[in-house]
Design an enzyme around this catalytic site. Structure first.
Site, PDB file in Angstrom:
ATOM      1  CG  ASP A   7      -2.125   0.971   0.991  1.00 34.22           C
ATOM      2  OD1 ASP A   7      -2.404   1.352  -0.172  1.00 34.22           O
ATOM      3  OD2 ASP A   7      -2.782   1.331   1.981  1.00 34.22           O
ATOM      4  N   GLY A   8       0.361   2.291  -0.562  1.00 32.77           N
ATOM      5  CA  GLY A   8       1.024   3.580  -0.565  1.00 32.77           C
ATOM      6  C   GLY A   8       0.068   4.622  -0.035  1.00 32.77           C
ATOM      7  CD  GLU A  45      -1.340   2.410  -3.517  1.00 32.75           C
ATOM      8  OE1 GLU A  45      -0.980   1.228  -3.328  1.00 32.75           O
ATOM      9  OE2 GLU A  45      -2.317   2.914  -2.926  1.00 32.75           O
ATOM     10  CG  ASP A  67      -5.136  -0.256  -1.727  1.00 33.54           C
ATOM     11  OD1 ASP A  67      -4.144   0.189  -2.342  1.00 33.54           O
ATOM     12  OD2 ASP A  67      -5.437   0.122  -0.576  1.00 33.54           O
ATOM     13  CG  HIS A 117      -9.142   2.378   3.320  1.00 38.70           C
ATOM     14  ND1 HIS A 117      -8.203   2.573   4.307  1.00 38.70           N
ATOM     15  CD2 HIS A 117      -8.674   3.028   2.222  1.00 38.70           C
ATOM     16  CE1 HIS A 117      -7.224   3.335   3.837  1.00 38.70           C
ATOM     17  NE2 HIS A 117      -7.481   3.617   2.573  1.00 38.70           N
ATOM     18  CG  ASP A 127      -3.929   2.667   5.188  1.00 37.70           C
ATOM     19  OD1 ASP A 127      -3.674   3.438   4.232  1.00 37.70           O
ATOM     20  OD2 ASP A 127      -4.569   3.032   6.196  1.00 37.70           O
TER      21      ASP A 127
END
Length: 156
Positions: A7-8, A45, A67, A117, A127
Site C-alpha cells: 500500500d502507498g 503504491e 489496492d 479500507h 496502510d
C-alpha cells in the site's frame, strides 16, 4: 509461494507520503516501510511493490496484493509494456516503472486487486505502515526523482 501485500499513502497529492509492505512465505513474515517528504500516492503504491520484490533473495513465484488499480491494471492489462514501446512519453513515474520492470523479469508475478479500507488484515497493516512512515519526520527521505521532475515543470 510468496505473498506480498502493498500500500502507498500520501497526505496531499503531492505531499508527504509513505509505503508499507507485508511479505509472507509459509511461517516467514516481514514488514517494510519508508516515507518521503514530498511525493504522490501512485509513486508510493508502485514503490511498495518494488520494495517488496527487492526483498526477495531468489527468483520466486509471487502474488502481489494491492489496492492500487493504477499498478494492478498497468501490469495485468499490459499497459506498461505499451508505455515502454513509446518510451513512457506522457506517462508519469518512468523511473519507478523501469525499476519495477527489471524485477518483473526476475520473478513470476501475479497481481490481485483488493478493495482498500475493506478490513483486509494485511492491506490494513500496509496502510498503517505507509501512513506512519509518511509522518515519521525523524526518518523521512527525499524522493529525489519526483522533486527534480517537479522543479523542471515549474521552470517551463
Amino acid at each position: 509461494m510468496i505473498e506480498i501485500y502493498t500500500d502507498g499513502a500520501s497526505s496531499g497529492n503531492p505531499g508527504p507520503g509513505g509505503y508499507g509492505v507485508v511479505l509472507k512465505a509459509g511461517k516467514h513474515y516481514k514488514e517494510l516501510s519508508g516515507g518521503f517528504r514530498k511525493t504522490t500516492n501512485n509513486r508510493m503504491e508502485l514503490l511498495a511493490v518494488i520494495k517488496g520484490l527487492e526483498a526477495l533473495k531468489t527468483p520466486s513465484h509471487v502474488t502481489i496484493w494491492s489496492d492500487s488499480k493504477y499498478v494492478v491494471d498497468a501490469v495485468e492489462k499490459k499497459w506498461v509494456f505499451g508505455w515502454v514501446k513509446k518510451e513512457f512519453k506522457g506517462k508519469k513515474n518512468k523511473d519507478l516503472w523501469i525499476e519495477f520492470l527489471k524485477l518483473y523479469k526476475i520473478h513470476q508475478i501475479k497481481f490481485v486487486w483488493i478493495k482498500g479500507h475493506n478490513n483486509h488484515p494485511e492491506n490494513e497493516r500496509c496502510d498503517q505502515l505507509a501512513v506512519a512512515a509518511s509522518k515519521d519526520k525523524a526518518n523521512i527521505g527525499i524522493d529525489h526523482f519526483y522533486e527534480s521532475e517537479q522543479a523542471k515543470e515549474t521552470l517551463f
